[in-house]
Design an enzyme around this catalytic site. Structure first.
Site, PDB file in Angstrom:
ATOM      1  N   LYS A  72     -28.398 108.615 187.136  1.00 35.44           N
ATOM      2  CA  LYS A  72     -27.378 109.588 187.525  1.00 35.44           C
ATOM      3  C   LYS A  72     -28.056 110.814 188.130  1.00 35.44           C
ATOM      4  O   LYS A  72     -29.227 111.086 187.888  1.00 35.44           O
ATOM      5  CB  LYS A  72     -26.529 109.984 186.323  1.00 35.44           C
ATOM      6  CG  LYS A  72     -25.617 108.856 185.838  1.00 35.44           C
ATOM      7  CD  LYS A  72     -24.658 109.342 184.770  1.00 35.44           C
ATOM      8  CE  LYS A  72     -23.658 108.252 184.396  1.00 35.44           C
ATOM      9  NZ  LYS A  72     -22.749 107.914 185.518  1.00 35.44           N
ATOM     10  N   ASP A 106       1.084  99.590 170.240  1.00 30.96           N
ATOM     11  CA  ASP A 106      -0.032 100.025 169.403  1.00 30.96           C
ATOM     12  C   ASP A 106      -0.688  98.743 168.891  1.00 30.96           C
ATOM     13  O   ASP A 106      -0.113  98.011 168.085  1.00 30.96           O
ATOM     14  CB  ASP A 106       0.480 100.885 168.241  1.00 30.96           C
ATOM     15  CG  ASP A 106      -0.645 101.351 167.321  1.00 30.96           C
ATOM     16  OD1 ASP A 106      -1.783 100.834 167.436  1.00 30.96           O
ATOM     17  OD2 ASP A 106      -0.396 102.236 166.479  1.00 30.96           O
ATOM     18  N   GLY A 154      -4.082  98.685 178.785  1.00 33.06           N
ATOM     19  CA  GLY A 154      -4.612  99.942 179.317  1.00 33.06           C
ATOM     20  C   GLY A 154      -4.013 100.278 180.667  1.00 33.06           C
ATOM     21  O   GLY A 154      -4.658 100.886 181.526  1.00 33.06           O
ATOM     22  N   ALA A 155      -2.746  99.900 180.869  1.00 31.65           N
ATOM     23  CA  ALA A 155      -2.123  99.986 182.195  1.00 31.65           C
ATOM     24  C   ALA A 155      -1.896 101.410 182.663  1.00 31.65           C
ATOM     25  O   ALA A 155      -1.666 101.628 183.865  1.00 31.65           O
ATOM     26  CB  ALA A 155      -0.800  99.222 182.197  1.00 31.65           C
ATOM     27  N   HIS A 194     -24.710  94.953 185.587  1.00 25.39           N
ATOM     28  CA  HIS A 194     -24.744  94.871 187.050  1.00 25.39           C
ATOM     29  C   HIS A 194     -26.110  94.454 187.582  1.00 25.39           C
ATOM     30  O   HIS A 194     -26.227  93.557 188.414  1.00 25.39           O
ATOM     31  CB  HIS A 194     -24.373  96.227 187.661  1.00 25.39           C
ATOM     32  CG  HIS A 194     -23.062  96.765 187.209  1.00 25.39           C
ATOM     33  ND1 HIS A 194     -21.983  95.962 186.952  1.00 25.39           N
ATOM     34  CD2 HIS A 194     -22.629  98.036 186.985  1.00 25.39           C
ATOM     35  CE1 HIS A 194     -20.954  96.712 186.593  1.00 25.39           C
ATOM     36  NE2 HIS A 194     -21.329  97.960 186.598  1.00 25.39           N
ATOM     37  N   HIS A 231     -17.708  93.886 187.817  1.00 27.51           N
ATOM     38  CA  HIS A 231     -17.057  94.115 189.116  1.00 27.51           C
ATOM     39  C   HIS A 231     -18.031  94.027 190.285  1.00 27.51           C
ATOM     40  O   HIS A 231     -17.608  93.813 191.426  1.00 27.51           O
ATOM     41  CB  HIS A 231     -16.310  95.451 189.117  1.00 27.51           C
ATOM     42  CG  HIS A 231     -17.185  96.669 189.224  1.00 27.51           C
ATOM     43  ND1 HIS A 231     -17.641  97.343 188.123  1.00 27.51           N
ATOM     44  CD2 HIS A 231     -17.692  97.305 190.301  1.00 27.51           C
ATOM     45  CE1 HIS A 231     -18.381  98.364 188.519  1.00 27.51           C
ATOM     46  NE2 HIS A 231     -18.437  98.372 189.828  1.00 27.51           N
TER      47      HIS A 231
END
Length: 481
Positions: free
Chosen positions: A332, A88, A11-12, A234, A172
């Site tokens: 949100k 792919d 996914g670079a 998280h 993260h």
């Protein structure tokens, strides 16, 4: 583990790579923290050549890295590390070109961010091309499933080629400095630990607020909702770090053993408790940042029962936390972008100060947007006090930017990418942690389905439905807004 000399980024060409991964890797490279021989090989479906990928990376650095941190020499040296192989993942023959670019497959780190449907073919392709040897390691970016069953299916597919000791599941939040500072705060200071239990603490609040709406993630978010998007990963990781027992050592096994004990001790919120222990909400029209914004359903373009806000009252059923509520909320289109942990200590058993307004001590751990640790304490108001001492709650703040002004603040992915390349698993999530998290979340969702519990409306720019206030006020607790 040996230090990797090749890093393969799936996914670079995507948004995560441009905003976070490439800038993080550049920061590490510019500071001399990456092995001098480390090559970074990007792969995605985009039909680019190596030069086009380097041009894309240079543009990303220009956009997301401050100019003073981008000396031309450092940028050129970083771009020299880059290569690119289009792929792919559904075509096994394409993986041989990856293997040819990698070189030594036993000194390989792989960052895999892909759709759940592609996990199986991607793992099979990597293994078939010889990229799953004993020294290789694999980082997995969320989402890792949408419930316990799908998570197990993904982990089973990965386990066919990579043992648990080579798997690095990313959350993260665990790379954020203040989150890691929880360990230092608790276990590096004798001040707090004697009170860090039901005898000294009356409640804990964890809030993760977002001001944004869908931001182009409509299909993903509407299929997940706030509970699975934020709480499952998280917020439960933050809860585990707050509630865990002291590990014997700062190593991956010891730290993660204690976290999983907490997650397995979470009291299930089942059909009978969901209405008193949880709140679901969905934002309507309102304002954000002084600007009018649309309702969620209007932004989505169709009616939906997906929650954009959730508040929970959780309990950790063990000796340390018996009877202490953990209040979690996230949503949100809230008034502020913020992540914080509030540890509310118990009041003094007796006040000698008469009518003075006593407030219990409160520890405030701010994770974003500003990293800060504050402690609310009672202090005497200056004066002659002819009618007795007057007290006031005053904050003692440790601004991390000020306390460590000589140290550059790094984004979470810098720490995580360095740990991946060097083979340190402490800040990554183990399979049994993930499954304990999903077990608790699935029970809540089953309770919502069983009771037909729908979403309550709240105006964009507010702190969620009024029911979220009642969730804490029933216990005599107020949210820390």
């Amino acid at each position: 583990m040996t230090i990797a000399t090749s890093l393969l980024l799936f996914g670079a060409t995507g948004d995560l790579s441009r905003r976070m991964l490439l800038p993080s890797l550049f920061g590490l490279s510019a500071d001399g923290l990456l092995h001098p021989d480390l090559r970074i090989i990007g792969t995605a479906r985009s039909a680019l050549d190596a030069e086009a990928f380097k041009a894309m990376a240079a543009k990303a650095l220009e956009q997301f890295v401050e100019a003073e941190r981008r000396p031309a020499g450092a940028v050129a040296a970083f771009l020299d590390r880059l290569a690119y192989v289009p792929l792919d993942a559904t075509r096994p023959e394409g993986f041989s070109a990856l293997a040819a670019e990698v070189g030594d497959p036993c000194r390989l780190a792989i960052f895999l961010s892909t759709a759940p449907s592609l996990f199986g073919p991607t793992i099979a392709g990597l293994a078939g091309a010889g990229l799953a040897c004993a020294g290789a390691r694999l980082a997995l970016e969320k989402p890792l499933g949408h419930d316990l069953a799908s998570s197990r299916a993904i982990n089973d597919a990965v386990a066919t080629a990579y043992p648990e000791s080579q798997i690095f599941r990313i959350d993260h939040y665990l790379g954020k400095e203040t989150v890691q500072n929880l360990l230092a705060l608790r276990f590096g200071n004798i001040l707090f630990e004697p009170l860090w239990n039901a005898g000294g603490i009356s409640s804990v609040q964890i809030t993760v607020g977002e001001t944004v709406g869908l931001e182009g993630r409509a299909d993903y978010y509407d299929g997940m909702g706030a509970l699975r998007d934020m709480v499952q990963n998280h917020m439960l990781q933050l809860l585990a770090l707050v509630a865990m027992e002291p590990p014997a050592r700062l190593d991956p096994a010891a730290v993660r053993d204690e976290k999983v004990k907490v997650l397995r001790s979470l009291r299930p919120i089942t059909g009978r408790e969901v209405e008193s222990h949880s709140v679901r909400g969905q934002y309507g029209a309102g304002s954000s940042g002084g600007q009018p914004v649309k309702a969620y359903a209007e932004e989505l373009g169709r009616p939906s029962d997906t929650e954009t806000f959730v508040a929970l009252k959780a309990h950790v059923d063990n000796w340390r936390w018996k009877g202490v509520p953990f209040y979690l909320r996230t949503g949100k289109r809230l008034p502020e972008r913020m992540s914080e942990i509030i540890v509310q200590f118990r009041p003094v058993p007796h006040s000698m100060f008469g009518d003075a307004a006593m407030k219990p001590n409160k520890l405030i751990i701010s994770i974003q947007p500003d990293e800060n640790i504050g402690l609310q304490m009672m202090a005497k108001v200056p004066g002659l006090d002819r009618d007795g001492l007057k007290l006031r709650a005053v904050p003692l703040d440790i601004g991390m930017k000020n306390a460590f002004a000589d140290v550059r603040r790094r984004i979470a992915y810098e720490r995580l990418m360095l740990d991946l390349v060097e083979g340190r698993q402490t800040l990554f999530v183990r399979r049994d942690e993930v499954e304990a998290q999903w077990t608790w979340i699935d029970a809540i969702r089953a309770g919502w389905a069983e009771t037909g519990m729908g979403v309550k409306p709240y105006a964009a720019g507010t702190w969620g439905p009024s029911a979220a206030i009642a969730l804490t006020e029933r216990d005599g607790v107020s949210w820390h807004d």
